[in-house]
Design a protein around this motif. Structure first.
Motif, PDB file in Angstrom:
ATOM      1  N   ARG A   3      25.494  38.314 -56.323  1.00 34.01           N
ATOM      2  CA  ARG A   3      25.817  37.465 -57.473  1.00 34.01           C
ATOM      3  C   ARG A   3      25.030  37.902 -58.704  1.00 34.01           C
ATOM      4  NH1 ARG A   3      30.023  35.842 -58.729  1.00 34.01           N
ATOM      5  NH2 ARG A   3      29.464  36.939 -60.625  1.00 34.01           N
ATOM      6  N   PHE A   4      23.756  38.238 -58.489  1.00 31.11           N
ATOM      7  CA  PHE A   4      22.920  38.747 -59.590  1.00 31.11           C
ATOM      8  C   PHE A   4      23.507  40.035 -60.161  1.00 31.11           C
ATOM      9  CE2 PHE A   4      19.694  42.084 -60.283  1.00 31.11           C
ATOM     10  CZ  PHE A   4      19.161  41.645 -61.497  1.00 31.11           C
ATOM     11  N   LEU A   5      23.902  40.968 -59.294  1.00 32.64           N
ATOM     12  CA  LEU A   5      24.459  42.242 -59.760  1.00 32.64           C
ATOM     13  C   LEU A   5      25.743  42.032 -60.551  1.00 32.64           C
ATOM     14  CD1 LEU A   5      23.919  44.469 -56.570  1.00 32.64           C
ATOM     15  CD2 LEU A   5      22.546  44.424 -58.666  1.00 32.64           C
ATOM     16  N   LYS A   6      26.592  41.115 -60.095  1.00 36.00           N
ATOM     17  CA  LYS A   6      27.850  40.875 -60.813  1.00 36.00           C
ATOM     18  C   LYS A   6      27.603  40.169 -62.142  1.00 36.00           C
ATOM     19  CE  LYS A   6      31.753  40.635 -58.975  1.00 36.00           C
ATOM     20  NZ  LYS A   6      33.039  40.212 -58.401  1.00 36.00           N
ATOM     21  N   ASP A   7      26.675  39.223 -62.146  1.00 41.63           N
ATOM     22  CA  ASP A   7      26.357  38.547 -63.402  1.00 41.63           C
ATOM     23  C   ASP A   7      25.841  39.526 -64.448  1.00 41.63           C
ATOM     24  OD1 ASP A   7      27.098  36.138 -62.324  1.00 41.63           O
ATOM     25  OD2 ASP A   7      25.059  35.474 -61.880  1.00 41.63           O
ATOM     26  N   CYS A   8      25.047  40.496 -63.992  1.00 40.24           N
ATOM     27  CA  CYS A   8      24.462  41.491 -64.904  1.00 40.24           C
ATOM     28  C   CYS A   8      25.376  42.692 -65.118  1.00 40.24           C
ATOM     29  CB  CYS A   8      23.104  41.950 -64.372  1.00 40.24           C
ATOM     30  SG  CYS A   8      21.875  40.639 -64.318  1.00 40.24           S
ATOM     31  N   LYS A   9      26.597  42.608 -64.564  1.00 40.45           N
ATOM     32  CA  LYS A   9      27.627  43.629 -64.795  1.00 40.45           C
ATOM     33  C   LYS A   9      27.214  45.042 -64.351  1.00 40.45           C
ATOM     34  CE  LYS A   9      29.833  41.105 -68.567  1.00 40.45           C
ATOM     35  NZ  LYS A   9      29.156  39.835 -68.228  1.00 40.45           N
ATOM     36  N   PHE A  10      26.479  45.133 -63.262  1.00 39.10           N
ATOM     37  CA  PHE A  10      26.162  46.444 -62.696  1.00 39.10           C
ATOM     38  C   PHE A  10      27.432  47.158 -62.245  1.00 39.10           C
ATOM     39  CE2 PHE A  10      21.949  44.753 -62.658  1.00 39.10           C
ATOM     40  CZ  PHE A  10      21.079  45.826 -62.573  1.00 39.10           C
ATOM     41  N   HIS A  11      28.422  46.363 -61.789  1.00 37.93           N
ATOM     42  CA  HIS A  11      29.649  46.962 -61.260  1.00 37.93           C
ATOM     43  C   HIS A  11      30.591  47.437 -62.370  1.00 37.93           C
ATOM     44  CE1 HIS A  11      30.586  42.874 -62.283  1.00 37.93           C
ATOM     45  NE2 HIS A  11      31.851  42.994 -61.983  1.00 37.93           N
ATOM     46  N   HIS A  12      30.193  47.284 -63.618  1.00 38.26           N
ATOM     47  CA  HIS A  12      31.005  47.794 -64.722  1.00 38.26           C
ATOM     48  C   HIS A  12      30.689  49.257 -65.026  1.00 38.26           C
ATOM     49  CE1 HIS A  12      32.342  43.743 -66.662  1.00 38.26           C
ATOM     50  NE2 HIS A  12      32.416  43.728 -65.349  1.00 38.26           N
ATOM     51  N   SER A  13      29.815  49.852 -64.244  1.00 39.35           N
ATOM     52  CA  SER A  13      29.400  51.235 -64.494  1.00 39.35           C
ATOM     53  C   SER A  13      30.056  52.193 -63.512  1.00 39.35           C
ATOM     54  CB  SER A  13      27.876  51.342 -64.390  1.00 39.35           C
ATOM     55  OG  SER A  13      27.239  50.438 -65.259  1.00 39.35           O
ATOM     56  N   ASN A  14      31.342  51.936 -63.225  1.00 39.68           N
ATOM     57  CA  ASN A  14      32.110  52.788 -62.318  1.00 39.68           C
ATOM     58  C   ASN A  14      31.453  52.911 -60.940  1.00 39.68           C
ATOM     59  OD1 ASN A  14      34.167  53.404 -64.185  1.00 39.68           O
ATOM     60  ND2 ASN A  14      32.841  54.940 -65.156  1.00 39.68           N
ATOM     61  N   ILE A  15      30.869  51.828 -60.484  1.00 33.10           N
ATOM     62  CA  ILE A  15      30.266  51.793 -59.151  1.00 33.10           C
ATOM     63  C   ILE A  15      30.463  50.386 -58.585  1.00 33.10           C
ATOM     64  CG2 ILE A  15      28.003  51.267 -60.182  1.00 33.10           C
ATOM     65  CD1 ILE A  15      26.727  52.680 -57.806  1.00 33.10           C
ATOM     66  N   THR A  16      31.015  50.302 -57.402  1.00 34.48           N
ATOM     67  CA  THR A  16      31.300  48.995 -56.800  1.00 34.48           C
ATOM     68  C   THR A  16      30.068  48.472 -56.078  1.00 34.48           C
ATOM     69  OG1 THR A  16      32.065  49.927 -54.704  1.00 34.48           O
ATOM     70  CG2 THR A  16      33.711  49.668 -56.475  1.00 34.48           C
ATOM     71  N   LEU A  17      30.102  47.175 -55.745  1.00 37.42           N
ATOM     72  CA  LEU A  17      28.993  46.589 -55.002  1.00 37.42           C
ATOM     73  C   LEU A  17      28.855  47.227 -53.623  1.00 37.42           C
ATOM     74  CD1 LEU A  17      29.371  42.773 -55.812  1.00 37.42           C
ATOM     75  CD2 LEU A  17      27.922  44.455 -56.927  1.00 37.42           C
ATOM     76  N   ALA A  18      29.985  47.580 -53.005  1.00 36.23           N
ATOM     77  CA  ALA A  18      29.923  48.230 -51.693  1.00 36.23           C
ATOM     78  C   ALA A  18      29.232  49.595 -51.792  1.00 36.23           C
ATOM     79  CB  ALA A  18      31.332  48.395 -51.124  1.00 36.23           C
ATOM     80  N   GLU A  19      29.510  50.332 -52.869  1.00 35.79           N
ATOM     81  CA  GLU A  19      28.839  51.624 -53.061  1.00 35.79           C
ATOM     82  C   GLU A  19      27.349  51.439 -53.313  1.00 35.79           C
ATOM     83  OE1 GLU A  19      31.207  53.006 -56.271  1.00 35.79           O
ATOM     84  OE2 GLU A  19      32.639  54.069 -55.005  1.00 35.79           O
ATOM     85  N   MET A  20      26.990  50.362 -54.015  1.00 35.57           N
ATOM     86  CA  MET A  20      25.571  50.056 -54.220  1.00 35.57           C
ATOM     87  C   MET A  20      24.895  49.768 -52.883  1.00 35.57           C
ATOM     88  SD  MET A  20      25.645  47.623 -57.614  1.00 35.57           S
ATOM     89  CE  MET A  20      26.961  47.827 -58.802  1.00 35.57           C
ATOM     90  N   ASP A  21      25.587  49.057 -52.006  1.00 37.10           N
ATOM     91  CA  ASP A  21      25.020  48.792 -50.673  1.00 37.10           C
ATOM     92  C   ASP A  21      24.725  50.096 -49.939  1.00 37.10           C
ATOM     93  OD1 ASP A  21      25.115  46.083 -51.027  1.00 37.10           O
ATOM     94  OD2 ASP A  21      26.927  45.761 -49.850  1.00 37.10           O
ATOM     95  N   ARG A  22      25.636  51.049 -50.033  1.00 32.44           N
ATOM     96  CA  ARG A  22      25.429  52.332 -49.355  1.00 32.44           C
ATOM     97  C   ARG A  22      24.244  53.088 -49.963  1.00 32.44           C
ATOM     98  NH1 ARG A  22      31.085  52.144 -48.371  1.00 32.44           N
ATOM     99  NH2 ARG A  22      31.595  52.789 -50.498  1.00 32.44           N
ATOM    100  N   ILE A  23      24.104  53.004 -51.282  1.00 31.43           N
ATOM    101  CA  ILE A  23      22.989  53.674 -51.943  1.00 31.43           C
ATOM    102  C   ILE A  23      21.658  53.076 -51.505  1.00 31.43           C
ATOM    103  CG2 ILE A  23      21.873  54.003 -54.198  1.00 31.43           C
ATOM    104  CD1 ILE A  23      24.704  54.163 -55.409  1.00 31.43           C
TER     105      ILE A  23
END
Length: 754
Positions: A405-425
């Motif tokens: 929820r924090f990542l979506k609120d801060c629009k991290f996923h607007h940088s051509n990277i999904t939350l699932a890809e962030m989990d893998r990273i």
């Protein structure tokens, strides 16, 4: 005067017998019997809730008593029906009252309603001379099935009736005190599952088992102070195994109780407020024997400092020598800019850099984090409290669900990277594949900071890569672009409002089960199970939940509404993965689209039809054991009535009767309350009457298919074995015939020689 239905005198006499059915009585600690109470039980009569003050390691707790809570005023009884008619207005058939009519009885009682063969039979209203009124169903002069009692002081009962008394599921509200009860009754007494509220705000209540108006069995008691007990009861007091949480004093006890007092083996914890720089919960803890509420016998006391006393106790006093004394010391010789308790774990990130630059990179990024440490602590604390219960010590841990929820609120996923890809990273090499996208994973504050550094590097390293340290530049860029402008501004539907969160979180466990059932291996390393938008669409299609309102195109709009890269593209790509937070929020959005006003009305009509058909069937068959609300359990109403309690049970079905009981007076309801009620109704209908049953059907179908495959495999194996046996038998028979033929030929040849 005329006696109705002279040929039914037995029924009349039965109806004239006094019927006693008290409303919820005073909540005393004893059952009112003549049995003498022990000294321990007598002590409980003087205090309902014992509180204790926090203690320091060298000081014993002081006991503070709370006055007892009085539950309910005096007893009420359903009045006796008077059936000797003084005058009658209405139709008659063969001299007997028939159809709709009005009867005036001796003593001043009146009845207006339906008659049959001289009896009050069907729906009607009976009013006693003193003003008490019953409105509901009659069967041959007896109140049955469903009705409503109203007493002179404004007290009411509405629900199931049998032989004139409360029996089955029903609701009672006192007219003189803010006391109400909703649950099951047996022959006029609270019996079975039920919830009683002692104040209008519903801050003081008991929910659990009842036996003849007495709390007995398992139940939960929430006191006005906020303190709460959950466990076993006997004769209206805590008795057996249970847990008491004194939120006002930051204490907790789990163990044995005897008539409301800690007695037996248990664990008592004194929570100490931790410092904001620490995430280690501080507590003094005693594990051992209790006698009459005191530490007495053998027990271990573990102090927050690390000191331990393990030995004998007498009346809360240590009675022996200290067995061991352990002092917690941080033996680390390393010093960190952020302190020894916040060590950044970015070793795998530093390994990507030249070895000679790693020390300076780490030092600079620690300074960058230190510059924003206060803001980051505030953000962490804000998100860790979303959807959480009260904590006795303020030791909240962030879950992956809150982190998303924090990542979506801060629009991290607007940088051509999904939350699932962030989990893998962010997942380490030791992380199991099943756990990479687990919403229950917890993040300490230091891991939260480390994760931010990793994400900052992956998003901004191309922009900031130049000579000299650049990790801290990526971090500062992330703070200025993402965190500072947008953190703590909730955007999603799940955590948008506390009431919505409490309600929606009750469906989380079942949704997680569904999510896991429909995951498929990812197309990217490490090929962990995940769900794509396409899988989500297929799942709803398999569940037959696509409709005129929730079309495939509308569903795609819901899925991509927070994905700017997908919104801008001319063709929709359904391959992006959904983490569990996105899965739940998509379902909530689907619920608001799928469930229309007409569907809500249809559900209400269906519930009313069920009650009506149940009443009609009961009248036609003349049965006396029908409970109109037997299909609705207490938990189905508790969700509506108790919106702000510590635990909320998930309903399977809520009818308008339950909603009516739970509603506050309409004058006090705001427009926001109305919107929330409508939202809650739509979500409830979608999840409990559509989604979950469809999943259950699919689950059973899959199990059947699996069983059929196993059975087919077993049958194939049996056929194979049988074929082999037949082949062996045929081969043996063939050999036997051949041998016999040879033997015959040899014998014939020998005989010829002779």
């Amino acid at each position: 005067s005329v006696v109705m239905a002279k040929d039914k005198k037995k029924d009349v006499k039965k109806a004239e017998k006094p019927v006693r059915s008290p409303i919820p009585a005073q909540d005393t600690t004893a059952d009112g019997s003549s049995t003498k109470l022990s000294d321990l039980q007598t002590l409980v009569n003087e205090v309902e809730e014992t509180q204790a003050n926090p203690v320091t390691p060298d000081k014993e707790p002081a006991e503070v008593e709370e006055p007892p809570v009085q539950d309910v005023p005096q007893y009420y009884e359903e009045p006796i029906l008077q059936v000797i008619v003084k005058s009658y207005e209405g139709e008659k058939v063969r001299g007997l009252y028939e159809g709709e009519g009005f009867a005036y009885f001796e003593g001043g009682n009146t009845y207006k309603g339906m008659f049959s063969e001289g009896f009050m039979h069907g729906h009607g209203t009976y009013t006693w001379a003193d003003g008490v009124k019953y409105e509901g169903t009659f069967v041959k002069n007896v109140q049955m099935f469903n009705g409503r009692y109203t007493w002179n002081d404004g007290s009411i009962y509405e629900g199931a009736i049998e032989n004139g008394v409360r029996h089955g599921f029903g609701f009672f509200r006192s007219g003189t005190r803010p006391v109400s009860y909703i649950g099951y009754w047996y022959k006029g007494k609270r019996h079975g599952k039920g919830t009683i509220y002692y104040d209008q705000e519903h801050t003081s209540w008991y929910s659990g088992d009842w036996v003849n108006n007495v709390k007995e069995g398992w139940g939960m008691r929430c006191y006005k102070s906020g303190n709460i007990y959950e466990g076993q009861w006997e004769k209206n007091v805590r008795h057996g195994k249970g847990r008491m949480r004194w939120l006002t004093a930051n204490q907790e006890y789990m163990g044995q109780w005897v008539y409301g007092i800690q007695h037996g083996y248990g664990t008592h914890i004194w929570f100490l407020k931790r410092m904001h720089v620490s995430q280690c919960p501080l507590r003094n803890e005693y594990i051992g024997d209790f006698v009459n509420g005191e530490r007495h016998g053998h027990g271990k006391f573990i102090y927050a400092s690390g000191a331990v006393y393990d030995g004998e106790w007498v009346c809360n006093k240590k009675h022996g020598k200290v067995i061991e004394n352990i002092t917690v010391i941080n033996g680390s010789e390393n010093t960190f800019v952020l302190g020894s308790n916040i060590e950044l774990d970015i070793s795998s990130l530093l390994d990507l850099l030249p070895e000679e630059e790693r020390h300076e990179e780490l030092k600079q990024v620690e300074f960058a984090v230190l510059r924003h440490i206060t803001e980051l602590r505030r953000v962490y604390t804000f998100y860790t409290s979303l959807g959480c219960d009260h904590s006795l010590d303020n030791a909240f841990l962030m879950t992956k669900l809150q982190f998303w929820r924090f990542l979506k609120d801060c629009k991290f996923h607007h940088s051509n990277i999904t939350l699932a890809e962030m989990d893998r990273i962010l997942s380490g090499d030791k992380t199991q594949l099943e756990e990479i996208h687990c919403p229950h994973e917890t993040l300490l504050f230091r891991r939260f900071l480390s994760y931010l550094i990793y994400l900052a590097f992956h998003i901004y390293h191309e922009e900031q890569k130049e000579k000299g340290p650049y990790l801290h530049k990526c971090f500062l860029e992330m703070m200025s672009r993402n965190v500072i402008p947008a953190a703590c501004h909730i955007q999603g539907i799940l955590f948008s409002e506390e009431r919505c969160t409490v309600f929606a979180m009750s469906y989380i466990d079942k949704c997680w089960e569904i999510y896991r059932a429909f995951r498929r291996p990812s197309t990217r390393p490490p090929f962990e199970p995940t769900m794509t938008m396409r899988h989500f669409l297929w799942m709803l299609n398999d569940f037959k939940l696509l409709s005129k309102q929730l079309t495939a195109s509308r569903l795609v709009e819901i899925l991509v509404k927070d994905c700017p890269s997908l919104q801008d593209s001319s063709s929709t790509n359904l391959e992006p993965e959904l983490v569990f937070l996105e899965f739940v929020e998509a379902l909530l959005d689907c619920a608001l689209v799928y469930v229309t006003s007409d569907m809500i009305k249809e559900q209400v009509t269906c519930d009313n039809w069920k009650r009506s058909s149940c009443r009609t069937e009961g009248l036609s068959e003349g049965t006396t054991t029908v409970s109109l609300y037997q299909e609705y359990s207490l938990s189905q109403v508790k969700l509506i009535v108790v919106q702000n309690t510590f635990e909320i049970e998930v309903p399977c079905q809520i009818n308008m009767f339950n909603l009516h009981l739970a509603d506050e007076p309409k004058e006090g309801k705001t427009e926001q309350d109305e919107e929330f009620s409508l939202w809650m109704c739509r979500v409830q209908i979608f999840f409990t009457t559509k989604l979950f049953p469809a999943y259950q059907h699919e689950k059973v179908l899959r199990e059947k298919i699996k069983e059929n495959r196993i059975r087919d495999a077993e049958l194939a194996e049996l056929r194979k074995i049988k074929d082999e046996e037949l082949a062996d038998t045929a081969e043996a028979s063939s050999k036997y015939s051949l041998n016999k033929k040879k033997k015959t030929k040899t014998t014939h040849h020998t005989c010829s020689k002779v």
